[in-house]
Motif scaffolding. Structure first.
Motif, PDB file in Angstrom:
ATOM      1  N   UNK A 113       0.868   2.898  -1.693  1.00 29.53           N
ATOM      2  CA  UNK A 113       1.588   4.029  -1.102  1.00 29.53           C
ATOM      3  C   UNK A 113       0.870   4.580   0.111  1.00 29.53           C
ATOM      4  N   UNK A 114      -0.455   4.655   0.037  1.00 26.54           N
ATOM      5  CA  UNK A 114      -1.253   5.165   1.151  1.00 26.54           C
ATOM      6  C   UNK A 114      -1.096   4.282   2.383  1.00 26.54           C
ATOM      7  N   UNK A 115      -1.126   2.964   2.179  1.00 24.26           N
ATOM      8  CA  UNK A 115      -1.037   2.042   3.314  1.00 24.26           C
ATOM      9  C   UNK A 115       0.340   2.060   3.963  1.00 24.26           C
ATOM     10  N   UNK A 116       1.377   2.179   3.140  1.00 25.43           N
ATOM     11  CA  UNK A 116       2.733   2.278   3.697  1.00 25.43           C
ATOM     12  C   UNK A 116       2.916   3.580   4.460  1.00 25.43           C
ATOM     13  N   UNK A 117       2.465   4.677   3.861  1.00 28.48           N
ATOM     14  CA  UNK A 117       2.646   5.991   4.481  1.00 28.48           C
ATOM     15  C   UNK A 117       1.857   6.096   5.784  1.00 28.48           C
ATOM     16  N   UNK A 132       5.543   9.573   2.636  1.00 31.36           N
ATOM     17  CA  UNK A 132       5.469   9.130   1.240  1.00 31.36           C
ATOM     18  C   UNK A 132       6.865   8.912   0.654  1.00 31.36           C
ATOM     19  N   UNK A 133       7.808   9.815   1.028  1.00 28.81           N
ATOM     20  CA  UNK A 133       9.187   9.672   0.545  1.00 28.81           C
ATOM     21  C   UNK A 133       9.814   8.391   1.108  1.00 28.81           C
ATOM     22  N   UNK A 134       9.559   8.108   2.392  1.00 23.49           N
ATOM     23  CA  UNK A 134      10.105   6.903   3.017  1.00 23.49           C
ATOM     24  C   UNK A 134       9.434   5.647   2.445  1.00 23.49           C
ATOM     25  N   UNK A 135       8.139   5.735   2.124  1.00 24.17           N
ATOM     26  CA  UNK A 135       7.424   4.611   1.520  1.00 24.17           C
ATOM     27  C   UNK A 135       8.056   4.242   0.178  1.00 24.17           C
ATOM     28  N   UNK A 136       8.379   5.263  -0.626  1.00 23.75           N
ATOM     29  CA  UNK A 136       9.038   5.021  -1.912  1.00 23.75           C
ATOM     30  C   UNK A 136      10.391   4.354  -1.701  1.00 23.75           C
ATOM     31  N   UNK A 142      12.848  -3.159  -1.320  1.00 24.63           N
ATOM     32  CA  UNK A 142      12.394  -4.539  -1.483  1.00 24.63           C
ATOM     33  C   UNK A 142      12.283  -4.907  -2.961  1.00 24.63           C
ATOM     34  N   UNK A 143      12.875  -4.051  -3.821  1.00 20.00           N
ATOM     35  CA  UNK A 143      13.061  -4.321  -5.244  1.00 20.00           C
ATOM     36  C   UNK A 143      11.746  -4.527  -5.994  1.00 20.00           C
ATOM     37  N   UNK A 144      10.839  -3.552  -5.821  1.00 24.19           N
ATOM     38  CA  UNK A 144       9.627  -3.511  -6.639  1.00 24.19           C
ATOM     39  C   UNK A 144       9.931  -2.658  -7.867  1.00 24.19           C
ATOM     40  N   UNK A 145       9.847  -3.228  -9.074  1.00 27.83           N
ATOM     41  CA  UNK A 145      10.190  -2.453 -10.276  1.00 27.83           C
ATOM     42  C   UNK A 145       9.254  -1.257 -10.446  1.00 27.83           C
ATOM     43  N   UNK A 146       9.805  -0.164 -10.992  1.00 30.78           N
ATOM     44  CA  UNK A 146       9.028   1.068 -11.245  1.00 30.78           C
ATOM     45  C   UNK A 146       8.258   1.475  -9.993  1.00 30.78           C
ATOM     46  N   UNK A 147       8.952   1.506  -8.851  1.00 33.47           N
ATOM     47  CA  UNK A 147       8.298   1.729  -7.554  1.00 33.47           C
ATOM     48  C   UNK A 147       7.526   3.049  -7.510  1.00 33.47           C
ATOM     49  N   UNK A 148       8.084   4.097  -8.075  1.00 35.15           N
ATOM     50  CA  UNK A 148       7.429   5.411  -8.002  1.00 35.15           C
ATOM     51  C   UNK A 148       6.050   5.379  -8.660  1.00 35.15           C
ATOM     52  N   UNK A 149       5.968   4.740  -9.835  1.00 36.57           N
ATOM     53  CA  UNK A 149       4.688   4.709 -10.542  1.00 36.57           C
ATOM     54  C   UNK A 149       3.703   3.737  -9.893  1.00 36.57           C
ATOM     55  N   UNK A 150       4.209   2.796  -9.082  1.00 32.81           N
ATOM     56  CA  UNK A 150       3.327   1.781  -8.493  1.00 32.81           C
ATOM     57  C   UNK A 150       2.809   2.176  -7.113  1.00 32.81           C
ATOM     58  N   UNK A 151       3.319   3.277  -6.554  1.00 34.64           N
ATOM     59  CA  UNK A 151       2.821   3.746  -5.256  1.00 34.64           C
ATOM     60  C   UNK A 151       1.324   4.020  -5.300  1.00 34.64           C
ATOM     61  N   UNK A 152       0.836   4.483  -6.459  1.00 32.16           N
ATOM     62  CA  UNK A 152      -0.577   4.841  -6.579  1.00 32.16           C
ATOM     63  C   UNK A 152      -1.463   3.698  -7.012  1.00 32.16           C
TER      64      UNK A 152
END
Length: 598
Positions: A113-117, A132-136, A142-152
């Motif tokens: 998430x940090x690198x995307x943001x 951070x909202x746009x990163x999510x 790009x269809x990453x499962x459970x994206x919100x929990x994987x940002x960190x």
């Protein structure tokens, strides 16, 4: 469609590397344009100069060691003449790039998430909260499962396919005018590849983005490219409309590239594997591969797997990586295990050879139950069963010559003295189609295809009866892939080898298999003779896998299945989860399909 305004115009691009005190050109006089809304593919085998062309235009080659001449004009600005500070603003902003190896492109000490943001804050002038909202949103896209929990999470916690999706999200997040995609789908499963191609095409339409697509996969080229540039050893050998090049290639090398493509549905009536066509690159003459013989009909299978399970305890639950898997393989037979990343294919192969300790079930090799085998029994099993790994460079010791690496298992099992082992290593090197003189060279001195041949030679050193080949040809160029697959078939016919061929490349699987087992979320959902499974797939997942293979025919563009809307499922379960008892129906002789749970 393109609106015929060049976003990128490359003119007489020549790049040289300093070697031994002199400059040697690696690409010469490369010229092409990429219009807004257009996709141009650069194709060719490893070493043809595809990636160097893109890195030269992006000015990403090491200063002092590389020299680039010519022009690379992005919307009126010559990138080769820009000051470095301005060039840094162009990279990641107006030009997005997806690299072939995502792990080397992601910073291991920062979260995803940090690198995307960070890229969004830098190039799109967003606040951190907006970024951070746009990163999510991009991770979900790009269809990453459970994206919100994987940002960190950090990059090492993502699989190769997931990391590639992160790289694609990062490259597209800043809405670039030009996207350079360097082998972006090579390591991905066919269904994920189809998703990524859909995604790039969709964003291209929205943004009228120009795409420069570097690949050796001619099926992908047929699906996405408007125009194609063919490269060979640093030179452009042919360029034109993709449909015209596929319909009537002019140069022998282009004909050879197209002939080497594995195509679904070309096996005819034969129930047995068929060699890939061999091509003369000088003339383009194609010799159709011949059919192999039937496997040996022996009473006892070389491998018997019954109710194999492998589970991993993780924080918050348990991953059911392999669940109740059963099959057998006869001497001289190839059973292919297919499915997407994370379905449990590789874990199955490693559990069979006790590289991972199974959580349950029975594995017998030549009748010997490995669970009850002592130290000597396991040592004997290592002689009977060997593994070829996906990445030959990682599995070869960089400090050993290839001759020493091949001789090492012979010496460790005490089968021969040093002199005899060295001679045997040279024999094996010649057996896999390499000259004896390479025995004294080190792994870094070989191409990917040559290293894979060396890995095969090492696997043969102990004269095994069974070989587990884990994605053994997935990362190879089309013609090299065909050569290595043909080599495996020749060795099988000559030595009666049994193969467990683990792959996500459905066109190769169709070509070289006797039987096919399809895995989904750790379970086999369909298994049967290759012809029956491919001609009449009965499980919805098998049908989707086959439909997702890009066809090497521009006239059938758009045949990929529509993008999935639901989130990808996970094999993680609660600790108290009890798997349901699965039922299988025999829909044709030897062809079994898992029935839907009641």
């Amino acid at each position: 469609m393109a609106d015929h305004q060049p976003v990128l115009s490359v003119e007489k691009l020549t790049t040289s590397f300093r070697s031994g005190g002199e400059w040697r050109s690696v690409i010469r006089d490369i010229s092409f344009t990429v219009d807004a809304g257009e996709t141009v593919a650069i194709v060719g085998e490893s070493g043809s100069g595809k990636s160097v062309t893109a890195l030269s235009a992006m000015r990403l080659l090491p200063a002092g060691k590389a020299r680039t001449q010519g022009r690379a004009i992005l919307e009126g600005q010559d990138l080769l003449a820009l000051p470095e500070k301005q060039m840094r603003a162009v990279r990641g902003g107006r030009i997005g790039m997806i690299f072939q190896e995502p792990m080397t492109s992601l910073n291991p000490v920062f979260t995803i998430g940090n690198q995307l943001a960070e890229a969004l804050v830098l190039h799109r002038d967003m606040s951190w909260a907006q970024a951070e909202a746009e990163a999510l949103r991009m991770m979900e896209r790009v269809r990453i499962p459970a994206a919100r929990s994987r940002l960190g999470e950090y990059p090492h916690k993502f699989s190769g396919g997931m990391r590639q999706r992160v790289m694609i999200a990062m490259a597209l997040a800043c809405r670039p005018r030009l996207l350079i995609a360097d082998e972006p789908t090579t390591a991905l499963d066919v269904t994920i590849q189809a998703e990524i191609l859909h995604l790039i095409r969709e964003l291209q339409r929205e943004e009228t983005m120009a795409v420069l697509f570097i690949t050796h996969d001619m099926g992908v080229v047929a699906e996405v490219a408007d125009r194609t540039v063919v490269m060979l050893r640093g030179d452009m050998v042919e360029t034109g409309e993709t449909a015209a090049i596929f319909a009537a290639p002019q140069k022998p090398y282009t004909k050879a590239l197209l002939a080497a493509i594995p195509r679904l549905g070309t096996m005819g009536e034969t129930p047995f594997p068929r060699r890939f066509p061999s091509v003369d690159p000088a003339t383009g003459a194609v010799e159709e591969g011949r059919e192999t013989r039937a496997p040996q009909a022996e009473a006892r299978p070389i491998l018997e797997v019954e109710n194999l399970r492998k589970r991993f305890d993780v924080r918050g639950g348990r991953i059911h990586a392999v669940e109740d898997v059963s099959f057998s393989i006869q001497p001289g037979e190839t059973l292919s295990l297919v499915g997407e990343s994370g379905c449990g294919k590789s874990t199955t192969g490693r559990s069979i050879l006790r590289l991972l300790e199974p959580s349950g079930g029975t594995v017998r090799i030549e009748g010997q139950d490995l669970a009850t085998a002592g130290r000597k029994g396991l040592r004997d099993m290592r002689r009977a069963a060997q593994m070829i790994f996906q990445d030959p460079f990682a599995s070869l010791n960089p400090r050993l010559t290839v001759g020493a690496a091949i001789a090492e298992p012979i010496l460790s099992h005490g089968l021969m003295g040093r002199a005899a082992a060295r001679e045997r290593a040279v024999e094996l090197i010649e057996q896999v189609g390499l000259p004896a003189s390479v025995a004294g060279r080190y792994p870094h001195e070989f191409s990917g295809g040559q290293r894979q041949r060396i890995s095969i030679a090492r696997a043969l050193a102990l004269e095994p009866r069974l070989i587990v080949a884990d994605e053994a040809v997935s990362a190879l160029d089309g013609s090299v892939k065909a050569q290595v697959a043909n080599l495996l078939l020749d060795l099988q016919e000559r030595m009666g080898l049994a193969y467990l061929f683990i792959s996500h490349d459905m066109a190769v699987v169709e070509r070289i298999s006797h039987r096919v087992a399809v895995m989904y979320l750790g379970e086999i959902v369909e298994i049967g003779p290759r012809r029956s499974v491919f001609d009449t797939p009965r499980h919805p997942y098998t049908r989707r896998l086959i439909e997702a293979v890009p066809l090497p025919d521009p006239a059938r563009r758009g045949s990929l299945p529509p993008a999935l809307s639901e989130e990808l499922k996970s094999p993680m379960r609660p600790l108290d989860y009890a798997p349901p008892q699965r039922r299988y129906e025999e829909v044709a002789p030897g062809h079994f399909v898992q029935m839907a749970a009641a």
